[in-house]
Design a protein around this motif. Structure first.
Motif, PDB file in Angstrom:
ATOM      1  N   LEU A  31       0.825  -1.207   0.000  1.00  7.79           N
ATOM      2  CA  LEU A  31       0.000   0.000   0.000  1.00  7.79           C
ATOM      3  C   LEU A  31       0.861   1.260   0.000  1.00  7.79           C
ATOM      4  O   LEU A  31       0.594   2.215  -0.741  1.00  7.79           O
ATOM      5  CB  LEU A  31      -0.941  -0.005   1.206  1.00  7.79           C
ATOM      6  CG  LEU A  31      -1.902   1.174   1.337  1.00  7.79           C
ATOM      7  CD1 LEU A  31      -3.268   0.716   1.881  1.00  7.79           C
ATOM      8  CD2 LEU A  31      -1.344   2.259   2.255  1.00  7.79           C
ATOM      9  N   ALA A  32       1.911   1.272   0.829  1.00  4.64           N
ATOM     10  CA  ALA A  32       2.795   2.445   0.898  1.00  4.64           C
ATOM     11  C   ALA A  32       3.416   2.722  -0.458  1.00  4.64           C
ATOM     12  O   ALA A  32       3.473   3.878  -0.914  1.00  4.64           O
ATOM     13  CB  ALA A  32       3.873   2.219   1.952  1.00  4.64           C
ATOM     14  N   MET A  33       3.884   1.685  -1.140  1.00  2.00           N
ATOM     15  CA  MET A  33       4.496   1.886  -2.452  1.00  2.00           C
ATOM     16  C   MET A  33       3.461   2.284  -3.500  1.00  2.00           C
ATOM     17  O   MET A  33       3.720   3.135  -4.355  1.00  2.00           O
ATOM     18  CB  MET A  33       5.217   0.613  -2.899  1.00  2.00           C
ATOM     19  CG  MET A  33       6.462   0.289  -2.097  1.00  2.00           C
ATOM     20  SD  MET A  33       7.586  -0.804  -3.002  1.00  2.00           S
ATOM     21  CE  MET A  33       8.189   0.306  -4.275  1.00  2.00           C
ATOM     22  N   GLN A  34       2.292   1.664  -3.425  1.00  2.00           N
ATOM     23  CA  GLN A  34       1.238   1.975  -4.397  1.00  2.00           C
ATOM     24  C   GLN A  34       0.848   3.446  -4.367  1.00  2.00           C
ATOM     25  O   GLN A  34       0.803   4.105  -5.410  1.00  2.00           O
ATOM     26  CB  GLN A  34       0.001   1.110  -4.114  1.00  2.00           C
ATOM     27  CG  GLN A  34      -1.202   1.458  -4.992  1.00  2.00           C
ATOM     28  CD  GLN A  34      -2.465   0.728  -4.580  1.00  2.00           C
ATOM     29  OE1 GLN A  34      -2.423  -0.188  -3.750  1.00  2.00           O
ATOM     30  NE2 GLN A  34      -3.593   1.120  -5.115  1.00  2.00           N
ATOM     31  N   PHE A  35       0.598   3.968  -3.179  1.00  2.00           N
ATOM     32  CA  PHE A  35       0.031   5.315  -3.075  1.00  2.00           C
ATOM     33  C   PHE A  35       1.068   6.427  -2.931  1.00  2.00           C
ATOM     34  O   PHE A  35       0.762   7.586  -3.208  1.00  2.00           O
ATOM     35  CB  PHE A  35      -0.963   5.372  -1.912  1.00  2.00           C
ATOM     36  CG  PHE A  35      -2.256   4.671  -2.203  1.00  2.00           C
ATOM     37  CD1 PHE A  35      -3.238   5.273  -2.958  1.00  2.00           C
ATOM     38  CD2 PHE A  35      -2.483   3.382  -1.746  1.00  2.00           C
ATOM     39  CE1 PHE A  35      -4.424   4.630  -3.261  1.00  2.00           C
ATOM     40  CE2 PHE A  35      -3.670   2.720  -2.033  1.00  2.00           C
ATOM     41  CZ  PHE A  35      -4.638   3.345  -2.794  1.00  2.00           C
ATOM     42  N   PHE A  36       2.297   6.094  -2.544  1.00  2.00           N
ATOM     43  CA  PHE A  36       3.287   7.143  -2.332  1.00  2.00           C
ATOM     44  C   PHE A  36       4.450   7.093  -3.320  1.00  2.00           C
ATOM     45  O   PHE A  36       5.079   8.116  -3.562  1.00  2.00           O
ATOM     46  CB  PHE A  36       3.810   7.090  -0.898  1.00  2.00           C
ATOM     47  CG  PHE A  36       2.809   7.564   0.114  1.00  2.00           C
ATOM     48  CD1 PHE A  36       2.768   8.888   0.512  1.00  2.00           C
ATOM     49  CD2 PHE A  36       1.885   6.680   0.646  1.00  2.00           C
ATOM     50  CE1 PHE A  36       1.837   9.327   1.434  1.00  2.00           C
ATOM     51  CE2 PHE A  36       0.936   7.105   1.566  1.00  2.00           C
ATOM     52  CZ  PHE A  36       0.912   8.438   1.963  1.00  2.00           C
ATOM     53  N   CYS A  37       4.745   5.926  -3.881  1.00  2.00           N
ATOM     54  CA  CYS A  37       5.812   5.840  -4.880  1.00  2.00           C
ATOM     55  C   CYS A  37       5.239   5.906  -6.290  1.00  2.00           C
ATOM     56  O   CYS A  37       5.592   6.789  -7.074  1.00  2.00           O
ATOM     57  CB  CYS A  37       6.606   4.544  -4.697  1.00  2.00           C
ATOM     58  SG  CYS A  37       7.494   4.445  -3.119  1.00  2.00           S
ATOM     59  N   TYR A  38       4.314   4.980  -6.592  1.00  2.00           N
ATOM     60  CA  TYR A  38       3.726   4.955  -7.926  1.00  2.00           C
ATOM     61  C   TYR A  38       2.519   5.883  -8.059  1.00  2.00           C
ATOM     62  O   TYR A  38       2.153   6.278  -9.156  1.00  2.00           O
ATOM     63  CB  TYR A  38       3.330   3.524  -8.297  1.00  2.00           C
ATOM     64  CG  TYR A  38       4.535   2.644  -8.526  1.00  2.00           C
ATOM     65  CD1 TYR A  38       5.250   2.713  -9.710  1.00  2.00           C
ATOM     66  CD2 TYR A  38       4.971   1.763  -7.541  1.00  2.00           C
ATOM     67  CE1 TYR A  38       6.369   1.915  -9.923  1.00  2.00           C
ATOM     68  CE2 TYR A  38       6.092   0.960  -7.741  1.00  2.00           C
ATOM     69  CZ  TYR A  38       6.779   1.050  -8.936  1.00  2.00           C
ATOM     70  OH  TYR A  38       7.889   0.271  -9.135  1.00  2.00           O
ATOM     71  N   LYS A  39       1.899   6.210  -6.943  1.00  2.00           N
ATOM     72  CA  LYS A  39       0.762   7.144  -6.899  1.00  2.00           C
ATOM     73  C   LYS A  39      -0.338   6.741  -7.870  1.00  2.00           C
ATOM     74  O   LYS A  39      -0.765   7.496  -8.728  1.00  2.00           O
ATOM     75  CB  LYS A  39       1.243   8.572  -7.185  1.00  2.00           C
ATOM     76  CG  LYS A  39       2.231   9.059  -6.135  1.00  2.00           C
ATOM     77  CD  LYS A  39       2.750  10.453  -6.421  1.00  2.00           C
ATOM     78  CE  LYS A  39       3.750  10.862  -5.353  1.00  2.00           C
ATOM     79  NZ  LYS A  39       4.387  12.150  -5.629  1.00  2.00           N
ATOM     80  N   ILE A  40      -0.789   5.491  -7.712  1.00  2.00           N
ATOM     81  CA  ILE A  40      -1.854   4.944  -8.543  1.00  2.00           C
ATOM     82  C   ILE A  40      -2.947   4.373  -7.648  1.00  2.00           C
ATOM     83  O   ILE A  40      -2.679   3.912  -6.547  1.00  2.00           O
ATOM     84  CB  ILE A  40      -1.332   3.838  -9.491  1.00  2.00           C
ATOM     85  CG1 ILE A  40      -0.530   2.784  -8.704  1.00  2.00           C
ATOM     86  CG2 ILE A  40      -0.487   4.439 -10.599  1.00  2.00           C
ATOM     87  CD1 ILE A  40      -0.070   1.599  -9.516  1.00  2.00           C
TER      88      ILE A  40
END
Length: 301
Positions: A33-42
């Motif tokens: 979740l952290a990578m989805q919403f803060f790194c890839y922002k999708i």
């Protein structure tokens, strides 16, 4: 405390992983979740699921680093530590930041023998990618479902004498995480995913820059009809400012071509444009993610 929106996203991630026979805990899903919403922002994790999974380094001997992400746009290495807990204190945050920072310093000195294989590979590759002018451009991120007072964190970092500066640190508590999820989900209503057919495999014209890419294809009209019937009221046109403007002359011309000169429709019509967060070519199909028709409402209708 984890909100309903955050818990819903965790459930979605867990369900997506279960399709690949991967059963994860909420703690593990929180890293995705952290990578989805803060790194890839999708808002839809599916097209980046493999990339995220490859970036996660959490486990024994991980040096306090749960994931490694290289930000091409900023020429920056982003390191994440995820704590699915409501009891994280200020001193805990500093301790985790120090652990990550010490790990990076060890890698710079080639003291890597005690770390796990995945961290060695991912972190070394990311650090090696930094251009000379961006050497040392590392961001240390903490993600937690605890309530965090950002002023307290800033003041504590000011008072500490660490190898990293406050500008190299980002701490996201439960309120910041909830806000980011809501912003991405509510930004625009789009269709989550759909697979269209094209005339024959790999018949595409491609173009890309450092930040975006696109393709031109001959889309099957049957795919368009199915897409319209299924999603016309569920975000198919929500990024199209004009949507459908009724015009008797144009509408009748389009209809006449379809009725009497179908073979010439390709030549007479300007086509349509679809914006998406991701697309994947798969033979004579194109998988679209988080998409909307941004030009071509008249033609589609």
């Amino acid at each position: 405390m984890a909100s309903e929106v955050l818990l819903n996203e965790l459930r979605s991630i867990e369900e997506e992983l279960e399709k690949s026979n991967k059963k994860v805990t909420d703690e593990n899903a929180f890293e995705y979740l952290a990578m989805q919403f803060f790194c890839y922002k999708i808002k839809n994790i599916k097209p980046k699921l493999y990339d995220i999974e490859s970036s996660i380094t959490n486990g024994p001997n991980d040096g306090g680093i749960d994931f490694v992400y290289y930000d091409d746009e900023e020429s920056k290495v982003v390191l994440g530590q995820c704590k699915y807990t409501e009891n994280m204190k200020l001193n805990d945050i500093i301790s985790e930041l120090n652990k990550m920072s010490n790990t990076v310093e060890n890698f710079k000195k080639a003291y890597t023998g005690t770390y796990n294989k995945k961290l060695k590979t991912n972190l070394q590759n990311a650090l090696d990618r930094l251009p000379d002018e961006s050497a040392g451009n590392v961001e240390y991120c903490i993600f937690t479902t605890s309530d965090i007072n950002q002023n307290d964190v800033t003041n504590k970092l000011h008072a500490e004498n660490n190898l990293y500066s406050k500008d190299m640190v980002s701490v996201y508590g439960v309120s910041e995480i909830n806000s980011q999820i809501k912003e991405l989900i509510e930004k625009a209503k789009t269709v989550n995913e759909y697979k269209i057919e094209i005339d024959y495999p790999h018949n595409v014209l491609q173009y890309e820059t450092d930040n975006v890419s696109g393709i031109m294809v001959n889309m099957s009209s049957e795919s368009l009809v199915r897409m319209y019937d299924k999603f016309k009221d569920e975000g198919l046109f929500d990024l199209n400012i004009r949507k459908y403007i009724k015009n008797k002359t144009v509408d009748e011309g389009i209809k006449e071509t379809l009725d009497k000169e179908r073979d010439n429709f390709w030549f007479y019509n300007n086509g349509l444009t679809i914006a998406c967060s991701e697309y994947v070519l798969d033979g004579n199909k194109v998988k679209l993610y988080d998409f909307s028709i941004v030009n071509g409402g008249q033609t589609t209708n």
